[in-house]
Design an enzyme around this catalytic site. Sequence first.
Site, PDB file in Angstrom:
ATOM      1  N   ILE A 138      42.961  41.785  38.605  1.00  0.00           N
ATOM      2  CA  ILE A 138      43.333  42.456  39.835  1.00  0.00           C
ATOM      3  C   ILE A 138      42.320  43.556  39.853  1.00  0.00           C
ATOM      4  CG2 ILE A 138      45.879  42.107  39.537  1.00  0.00           C
ATOM      5  CD1 ILE A 138      46.345  44.724  38.344  1.00  0.00           C
ATOM      6  N   ASP A 139      42.266  44.191  41.284  1.00  0.00           N
ATOM      7  CA  ASP A 139      41.039  44.912  41.746  1.00  0.00           C
ATOM      8  C   ASP A 139      41.357  46.432  40.869  1.00  0.00           C
ATOM      9  OD1 ASP A 139      40.179  43.381  43.557  1.00  0.00           O
ATOM     10  OD2 ASP A 139      41.358  44.051  45.006  1.00  0.00           O
ATOM     11  N   LYS A 140      40.193  46.928  40.649  1.00  0.00           N
ATOM     12  CA  LYS A 140      40.104  48.130  40.104  1.00  0.00           C
ATOM     13  C   LYS A 140      41.262  49.273  40.491  1.00  0.00           C
ATOM     14  CE  LYS A 140      37.251  52.499  39.894  1.00  0.00           C
ATOM     15  NZ  LYS A 140      36.271  53.189  40.404  1.00  0.00           N
ATOM     16  N   ARG A 238      44.677  41.797  50.692  1.00  0.00           N
ATOM     17  CA  ARG A 238      44.026  42.827  51.746  1.00  0.00           C
ATOM     18  C   ARG A 238      43.222  42.284  52.740  1.00  0.00           C
ATOM     19  NH1 ARG A 238      40.058  45.333  47.201  1.00  0.00           N
ATOM     20  NH2 ARG A 238      39.499  46.853  48.874  1.00  0.00           N
TER      21      ARG A 238
END
Length: 304
Positions: A138-140, A238
Amino acid sequence: MSRLLNIQILEKYSGRIDKVLSEIYPEFTRSFIQKQIEDNNLKVNGKIIPAKYKVKLNDMIEFSIPAPKQIETLAQNISIDIVYEDMDIVIVNKSQGMVVHPSAGHDDGTLVNALLHHCKGNLSGINGEIRPGIVHRIDKDTSGLLMVAKNDRAHLYLSNLLKEHNIVRKYHAIVYGVIKDDTGVIEKPIQRCQQDRKKMGISETGRFAKTEYKVLDRFRDTTYVELTLFTGRTHQIRVHMTSIGHPLVGDPVYGRKKHLFGLDKQTLHAKVLGFTHPSTLEDMYFENELPVYFKNIIDKLKNM
């Protein structure tokens, strides 16, 4: 000791073998596959093939996975929230702002550095020294649940569940605009943008992607939603929400230039994770609480 995978192409895939194999097995990067071709660890129909080989229906691929190298990434005593752990898997509740694995500009302080310390180096080696144990990312700046494999067998099993869309992944997000419908499905193909390789976008030539949304609450100019992933493309939520005119609040890449409350990180949290255990075959289901940062934003929106 190396392990041998035998893969028969029974579906119609098109393109170079490194691209196709990385689609079938997301845990293998294209560069990793190319390295195996260079080292003669990969054969098609019993023969060594060139790096540019394009797969055909019924091709039989022999893929020799080399034994993992000794992991050299630094183990660091960093506090992480372990939700569940056994001999095969670790479920982590990742905090917003933590990078999952080392990369350019993030040599240490990552989740992998913390896991190497916590698990005493006992993580799967399929993804090499930089991403040991990491089945999905998962993204930062996305918080929430992440599954990690402690051995190669568990890693391959979980990766196959991902490939077959047999893992439940639900996210909570706050998006701009008031969504009228209580539920909806977004099916738009996604691929990397040619103009900016750090961004993803909707394209007819992209890979199939499907996201389902359900409205949880509506505010004056924003909506609180639950999003279910049926596929796991990079930045899928997103990109999909932006494509229907409802970008995530705080998203610095796909959202607005200026955000409510001065936010510079997307309000996106991986809240639910469900899958079949690789050894016991028991149905596992995890759901966590919303983090403080997320609850604070909801409280502010309710009072606007």
